[in-house]
Design a protein around this motif. Structure first.
Motif, PDB file in Angstrom:
ATOM      1  N   THR A 130       0.781  -1.156  -0.015  1.00 18.04           N
ATOM      2  CA  THR A 130       0.035  -0.086   0.101  1.00 18.04           C
ATOM      3  C   THR A 130       0.790   1.172   0.196  1.00 18.04           C
ATOM      4  N   VAL A 131       0.682   2.049  -0.899  1.00 20.52           N
ATOM      5  CA  VAL A 131       1.351   3.422  -1.051  1.00 20.52           C
ATOM      6  C   VAL A 131       0.554   4.578  -1.044  1.00 20.52           C
ATOM      7  N   LEU A 132       0.898   5.694  -0.074  1.00 23.02           N
ATOM      8  CA  LEU A 132       0.181   6.805   0.089  1.00 23.02           C
ATOM      9  C   LEU A 132       0.778   7.754  -0.855  1.00 23.02           C
ATOM     10  N   VAL A 133      -0.024   8.240  -1.577  1.00 24.13           N
ATOM     11  CA  VAL A 133       0.094   9.383  -2.541  1.00 24.13           C
ATOM     12  C   VAL A 133      -0.169  10.664  -1.989  1.00 24.13           C
ATOM     13  N   ARG A 134       0.531  11.717  -1.429  1.00 23.21           N
ATOM     14  CA  ARG A 134      -0.137  12.779  -0.982  1.00 23.21           C
ATOM     15  C   ARG A 134       0.176  13.935  -1.849  1.00 23.21           C
ATOM     16  N   VAL A 135      -0.992  14.432  -2.413  1.00 25.67           N
ATOM     17  CA  VAL A 135      -0.899  15.334  -3.377  1.00 25.67           C
ATOM     18  C   VAL A 135      -1.114  16.786  -3.011  1.00 25.67           C
ATOM     19  N   ALA A 136      -0.223  17.776  -3.128  1.00 26.10           N
ATOM     20  CA  ALA A 136      -0.404  19.044  -2.788  1.00 26.10           C
ATOM     21  C   ALA A 136      -0.412  19.893  -3.881  1.00 26.10           C
ATOM     22  N   ALA A 137      -1.714  20.010  -4.915  1.00 28.61           N
ATOM     23  CA  ALA A 137      -1.921  20.502  -5.877  1.00 28.61           C
ATOM     24  C   ALA A 137      -2.794  21.835  -5.648  1.00 28.61           C
ATOM     25  N   PRO A 138      -2.510  22.856  -6.401  1.00 31.39           N
ATOM     26  CA  PRO A 138      -3.272  24.134  -6.307  1.00 31.39           C
ATOM     27  C   PRO A 138      -4.786  23.750  -6.391  1.00 31.39           C
ATOM     28  N   ALA A 139      -5.429  24.587  -6.192  1.00 30.17           N
ATOM     29  CA  ALA A 139      -7.095  24.534  -6.281  1.00 30.17           C
ATOM     30  C   ALA A 139      -7.523  24.452  -7.823  1.00 30.17           C
ATOM     31  N   PRO A 140      -8.344  23.808  -8.205  1.00 28.58           N
ATOM     32  CA  PRO A 140      -8.784  23.803  -9.424  1.00 28.58           C
ATOM     33  C   PRO A 140      -9.081  25.218 -10.008  1.00 28.58           C
ATOM     34  N   ARG A 141      -9.014  25.705 -11.231  1.00 28.40           N
ATOM     35  CA  ARG A 141      -9.353  27.108 -11.758  1.00 28.40           C
ATOM     36  C   ARG A 141     -10.791  27.388 -12.542  1.00 28.40           C
ATOM     37  N   LEU A 142     -11.404  28.037 -12.478  1.00 30.49           N
ATOM     38  CA  LEU A 142     -12.483  28.403 -13.045  1.00 30.49           C
ATOM     39  C   LEU A 142     -12.542  29.527 -13.917  1.00 30.49           C
ATOM     40  N   LEU A 177     -16.132  38.109  -6.118  1.00 28.49           N
ATOM     41  CA  LEU A 177     -15.235  36.811  -5.605  1.00 28.49           C
ATOM     42  C   LEU A 177     -14.288  36.460  -6.400  1.00 28.49           C
ATOM     43  N   ALA A 178     -13.937  36.909  -7.515  1.00 28.60           N
ATOM     44  CA  ALA A 178     -12.961  36.683  -8.306  1.00 28.60           C
ATOM     45  C   ALA A 178     -11.623  37.064  -7.932  1.00 28.60           C
ATOM     46  N   ASP A 179     -10.453  35.833  -7.981  1.00 24.26           N
ATOM     47  CA  ASP A 179      -9.148  36.414  -7.645  1.00 24.26           C
ATOM     48  C   ASP A 179      -8.528  37.164  -8.446  1.00 24.26           C
ATOM     49  N   GLU A 180      -8.928  37.409  -9.862  1.00 22.05           N
ATOM     50  CA  GLU A 180      -8.260  38.232 -10.846  1.00 22.05           C
ATOM     51  C   GLU A 180      -9.542  38.359 -11.750  1.00 22.05           C
ATOM     52  N   VAL A 181      -9.764  39.729 -12.261  1.00 17.86           N
ATOM     53  CA  VAL A 181     -10.397  40.257 -13.464  1.00 17.86           C
ATOM     54  C   VAL A 181      -9.848  40.712 -14.228  1.00 17.86           C
ATOM     55  N   VAL A 182      -9.931  40.167 -15.640  1.00 14.56           N
ATOM     56  CA  VAL A 182      -8.938  40.583 -16.706  1.00 14.56           C
ATOM     57  C   VAL A 182      -9.909  41.317 -17.687  1.00 14.56           C
ATOM     58  N   VAL A 183      -9.515  42.262 -18.642  1.00 13.11           N
ATOM     59  CA  VAL A 183     -10.163  42.799 -19.798  1.00 13.11           C
ATOM     60  C   VAL A 183      -9.352  42.591 -20.818  1.00 13.11           C
ATOM     61  N   HIS A 184      -9.519  41.561 -21.593  1.00 14.69           N
ATOM     62  CA  HIS A 184      -8.701  41.391 -22.614  1.00 14.69           C
ATOM     63  C   HIS A 184      -9.638  40.309 -23.598  1.00 14.69           C
TER      64      HIS A 184
END
Length: 190
Positions: A32-44, A59-66
């Motif tokens: 049995t192997v434990l895989v600990r994942v420290a991934a960034p949060a999913p992006r939307l 609520l946005a982390d970033e608002v982009v006008v492009h």
């Protein structure tokens, strides 16, 4: 085998245990192997500044006008990225969706009525998007969903020094006197 299981957990962004072996073909004793994942949060990333998207701006982390497709080219995406397209305008939708459908993202969704979705698919085909790529585009439940124009309260207007009406809706930025008020905000008679 451990590396394959670990890679699958990394792609999913989940910590988990993998039990391998226990048979003569792989390993007689189970491991049995434990895989600990420290991934960034999913992006939307949400593309479009319509009412639905604008409601999330605070609520946005970033608002982009492009231009949407250019922003997509300049940002990082992965299998845990979900793209939500709310622009409803082919000049934005088609270049953005053509690019998005070739990227390794987990989900590409585009809002719209059945008619909007069918037109979008036609335009994507005309632009050279392949059938297999089109299968990656997820509309809402188009069989039952049709947009309903939002009902807006009347907008209190007040005359400006030049006599034109200015809209003071919280949903609309301040308008100059040279800009007519939006449709839902008719000017009051002086």
């Amino acid at each position: 085998m451990v590396a394959e299981h670990a890679h699958a957990l990394l792609r999913a962004g989940r910590t988990g245990r993998s039990t391998l072996g226990g048979d003569a073909a792989t390993c007689p004793e189970p491991v049995t192997v434990l895989v600990r994942v420290a991934a960034p949060a999913p992006r939307l990333p949400i593309f479009g500044a319509i009412d639905f998207a604008a409601a999330r701006f605070s609520l946005a982390d970033e608002v982009v006008v492009h231009w949407p497709h250019r922003y997509l080219d300049s940002t990082t995406v992965d299998e845990r990225t979900a793209l939500c397209v709310l622009t409803y305008d082919p000049k934005f939708d088609i270049p953005l969706l053509r690019r998005a459908l070739t990227m390794p993202v987990g989900y590409v969704g585009a809002m719209g009525s059945r008619r909007t979705h069918e037109k979008r698919l036609l335009l994507l085909r005309e632009a050279g998007t392949e059938g297999q790529q089109l299968a990656g585009l997820h509309p809402p439940s188009v069989s039952t969903w049709e947009p309903v124009p939002p009902k807006r309260p009347p907008c209190p207007s007040s005359p400006t020094p030049t006599g034109a009406a200015a809209c003071h809706c919280p949903c609309v930025p301040a308008l100059s006197t040279a800009t007519p008020p939006p449709e839902h905000c008719p000017p009051q008679a002086p």
